[in-house]
Design an enzyme around this catalytic site. Sequence first.
Site, PDB file in Angstrom:
ATOM      1  CD  GLN A   6      -2.754   1.054   2.202  1.00 22.13           C
ATOM      2  OE1 GLN A   6      -3.626  -0.281   2.759  1.00 22.13           O
ATOM      3  NE2 GLN A   6      -4.293   1.857   2.415  1.00 22.13           N
ATOM      4  CG  ASP A   7       1.175   3.841   3.129  1.00 26.94           C
ATOM      5  OD1 ASP A   7       1.029   2.567   3.360  1.00 26.94           O
ATOM      6  OD2 ASP A   7       1.106   4.815   4.086  1.00 26.94           O
ATOM      7  N   PRO A   8       4.904   3.388   1.602  1.00 22.40           N
ATOM      8  CG  PRO A   8       6.493   4.304   1.028  1.00 22.40           C
ATOM      9  CD  PRO A   8       5.111   4.141   0.937  1.00 22.40           C
ATOM     10  CB  VAL A  59       4.510   7.260   3.920  1.00 24.62           C
ATOM     11  CG1 VAL A  59       6.075   7.158   4.057  1.00 24.62           C
ATOM     12  CG2 VAL A  59       3.623   7.548   4.767  1.00 24.62           C
ATOM     13  CG  ASN A  78      -2.603   4.798   4.873  1.00 21.07           C
ATOM     14  OD1 ASN A  78      -2.825   4.455   3.394  1.00 21.07           O
ATOM     15  ND2 ASN A  78      -3.485   4.367   5.701  1.00 21.07           N
TER      16      ASN A  78
END
EC number: 3.2.2.27
Length: 220
Positions: A59-61, A124, A130
């Site tokens: 999804q995100d780092p 991020v 997020n």
Amino acid sequence: MTWSDILAEEKQKPYFKQILDFLACESAKGKVIFPTKENIFNAFKYTELDNLKVVILGQDPYHNYNQAHGLAFSVQKWVDIPPSLQNIYKELARSIPKFKTPNHGYLVDWAKQGVFLLNTTLTVEAHKANSHKDIGWETFTDTVINKISENKHNVVFMLWGSHARKKKVLIDSSRHLILESTHPSPLSAHRGFLGCNHFVDCNKYLIEKKDQKIDWNLLC
């Protein structure tokens, strides 16, 4: 087609310029962004498009210091293994004979074999999960997923969790293998990820279609 071709095309588009402007502005305000600038596109650096065999979507780092380095689920060698990656290792140990659980979470050797470890959001803000989900990265990564689907054959897509599974619509299931399960996070791993057999099914498919496989043990 190469990653350079795709990146060159996308970088000319207004949305991509807005991403870069946003990141520059945030940095100018003193905000810390992960991964560091030189590592943002590491997934593309370590997995050449010609060699790509598997896509694992994150999804995100990771948003704490010294963790994110541009590959989904991967961390630097000296950093504690995150819980989701611990569960990935558990599934590998359960399903792959003689799998040796690594003492680190550095997945570059998977990437070099053709496992494309792509976060759908590539940056991020420190300690704010997020926080960059709406700055335009998904326009870029959706394009990347679609380009892979259109220009490659017989790629294995591993979609873990509801966010990744939404990307199924971008993939031509008649050309590729799509494997879906819950996310490997501690909150959901026991609801389907542990026992999913994805790593075994992946290699069966690659052997059948390409006479190749991923050595998941190569990290040790």
